[in-house]
Motif scaffolding. Sequence first.
Motif, short mmCIF file in Angstrom:
data_model
loop_
_atom_site.label_atom_id
_atom_site.label_comp_id
_atom_site.label_asym_id
_atom_site.label_seq_id
_atom_site.Cartn_x
_atom_site.Cartn_y
_atom_site.Cartn_z
N ARG A 38 0.88 -1.18 0.00
CA ARG A 38 0.00 0.00 0.00
C ARG A 38 0.91 1.22 0.00
NH1 ARG A 38 -3.63 3.09 4.17
NH2 ARG A 38 -5.36 3.68 2.80
N ALA A 39 0.79 2.05 -1.03
CA ALA A 39 1.71 3.18 -1.21
C ALA A 39 0.94 4.49 -1.28
CB ALA A 39 2.53 2.99 -2.49
N ILE A 40 1.63 5.57 -0.91
CA ILE A 40 1.06 6.91 -1.01
C ILE A 40 2.09 7.85 -1.64
CG2 ILE A 40 1.73 7.43 1.39
CD1 ILE A 40 -0.77 9.27 1.53
N ASP A 41 1.65 8.62 -2.60
CA ASP A 41 2.46 9.66 -3.23
C ASP A 41 2.06 10.97 -2.56
OD1 ASP A 41 3.78 11.45 -4.87
OD2 ASP A 41 2.81 10.81 -6.73
N VAL A 42 2.94 11.50 -1.71
CA VAL A 42 2.65 12.69 -0.92
C VAL A 42 3.01 13.93 -1.73
CG1 VAL A 42 3.26 13.95 1.17
CG2 VAL A 42 2.99 11.48 1.26
N VAL A 61 -2.23 5.68 -3.36
CA VAL A 61 -3.03 6.85 -3.01
C VAL A 61 -2.28 8.09 -3.48
CG1 VAL A 61 -4.05 8.18 -1.13
CG2 VAL A 61 -4.03 5.68 -1.01
N LEU A 62 -2.95 8.91 -4.27
CA LEU A 62 -2.37 10.17 -4.76
C LEU A 62 -2.88 11.28 -3.87
CD1 LEU A 62 -3.03 9.60 -8.58
CD2 LEU A 62 -1.00 8.96 -7.25
N ALA A 63 -2.02 11.79 -3.00
CA ALA A 63 -2.43 12.73 -1.96
C ALA A 63 -1.83 14.11 -2.19
CB ALA A 63 -2.00 12.20 -0.59
N ASP A 64 -2.68 15.14 -2.14
CA ASP A 64 -2.19 16.50 -2.34
C ASP A 64 -3.14 17.48 -1.66
OD1 ASP A 64 -0.02 17.77 -4.46
OD2 ASP A 64 -1.68 19.15 -4.04
N PRO A 65 -2.62 18.60 -1.13
CA PRO A 65 -3.50 19.58 -0.50
C PRO A 65 -4.23 20.49 -1.47
CG PRO A 65 -1.23 20.28 -0.29
CD PRO A 65 -1.20 18.91 -0.91
N SER A 66 -3.82 20.50 -2.75
CA SER A 66 -4.39 21.41 -3.74
C SER A 66 -5.66 20.84 -4.37
CB SER A 66 -3.36 21.70 -4.84
OG SER A 66 -3.98 22.27 -5.97
N ALA A 67 -6.76 21.57 -4.24
CA ALA A 67 -8.02 21.14 -4.84
C ALA A 67 -7.90 21.08 -6.37
CB ALA A 67 -9.14 22.09 -4.43
N LEU A 92 0.22 17.09 4.45
CA LEU A 92 1.12 16.29 5.28
C LEU A 92 1.35 16.91 6.65
CD1 LEU A 92 3.11 13.86 5.47
CD2 LEU A 92 4.87 15.42 4.59
N LEU A 93 1.51 18.23 6.71
CA LEU A 93 1.87 18.89 7.96
C LEU A 93 0.67 19.37 8.77
CD1 LEU A 93 5.00 20.95 6.86
CD2 LEU A 93 4.93 18.80 8.14
N ALA A 94 -0.54 19.19 8.24
CA ALA A 94 -1.72 19.68 8.96
C ALA A 94 -2.75 18.59 9.27
CB ALA A 94 -2.40 20.78 8.13
N GLY A 100 -7.45 3.91 7.16
CA GLY A 100 -6.96 2.66 6.59
C GLY A 100 -5.67 2.23 7.25
N PRO A 101 -5.17 1.08 6.85
CA PRO A 101 -3.92 0.58 7.45
C PRO A 101 -2.74 1.48 7.10
CG PRO A 101 -4.57 -0.77 5.57
CD PRO A 101 -5.71 0.17 5.82
N PRO A 102 -1.68 1.46 7.90
CA PRO A 102 -0.48 2.24 7.57
C PRO A 102 0.08 1.82 6.22
CG PRO A 102 -0.36 1.38 9.80
CD PRO A 102 -1.52 0.70 9.15
N PHE A 103 0.87 2.69 5.65
CA PHE A 103 1.41 2.44 4.31
C PHE A 103 2.71 1.64 4.37
CE2 PHE A 103 -1.35 6.09 3.84
CZ PHE A 103 -2.03 5.80 2.66
N ASP A 104 2.96 0.91 3.30
CA ASP A 104 4.22 0.19 3.13
C ASP A 104 5.28 1.07 2.47
OD1 ASP A 104 3.29 -2.66 3.84
OD2 ASP A 104 1.86 -2.08 2.28
N LEU A 105 4.83 2.11 1.76
CA LEU A 105 5.75 2.93 0.97
C LEU A 105 5.21 4.34 0.86
CD1 LEU A 105 8.20 3.21 -1.04
CD2 LEU A 105 6.61 2.50 -2.84
N VAL A 106 6.08 5.33 1.11
CA VAL A 106 5.77 6.74 0.85
C VAL A 106 6.76 7.25 -0.18
CG1 VAL A 106 5.63 9.07 1.80
CG2 VAL A 106 4.88 7.13 3.18
N VAL A 107 6.23 7.84 -1.26
CA VAL A 107 7.08 8.43 -2.29
C VAL A 107 6.71 9.89 -2.48
CG1 VAL A 107 7.33 6.21 -3.48
CG2 VAL A 107 5.53 7.79 -4.22
#
Length: 202
Positions: A38-42, A61-67, A92-94, A100-107
């Motif tokens: 399970r990976a997340i692109d921060v 998971v493609l994660a970003d603060p920008s709408a 990330l900072l807020a 869900g479960p913790p991630f195996d990979l953060v990129v």
Amino acid sequence: MSTFDEKARTWDTPERRERAEAVAASIRSALDLDNTMRAIDVGAGTGLLGLALAGDVGEMVLADPSAGMLEVVNEKLAADSPSNVSGLRFDLLADPPPAGPPFDLVVSLLVLHHLDDTLAALSAILGLLRSGGRLALADLDAEDGSFHDADAEGIHHRGFDRLAVTRQAREAGFIDVRVVTSMTIERDDGSFPVFLLLGRRP
């Protein structure tokens, strides 16, 4: 409206696509990826890096603060319907870690220099990972400020000294920390090496 919201529609230039593919290749070379992860692109932006790696992992998971960036992400996902990829509004900072479960990979790709407090960012990333989870962050080596346009906003660091960012990753709690060269961005105004910061949560 933020600068990134405004730029979202024109973000996916050929240069940025090639950059994401090159960094994805360097991550594949550095880490053993598989379809259980399970990976997340921060700070995913329009998802270029995460989508390049989506076929190598079980969930992305493609994660970003920008709408604005997430709007483009969701349009891509609606068009291509990848079953293992989702978009998420996430700062990330807020924000607390996603459900869900913790991630195996953060990129991430060229995100860290946009975050004022590097140690806090690395600590927050540690908090996204399961025990044994991996970190793979690509960012600029220290540069003279010429990489960004003069009117660029949200630039807190002119790249990073590799030894300093390695120390900060260890201070945040990562082990097996190392830095390798991921790629070099070649432009008319110079060459800009991009490193890959690797580490593991104990």
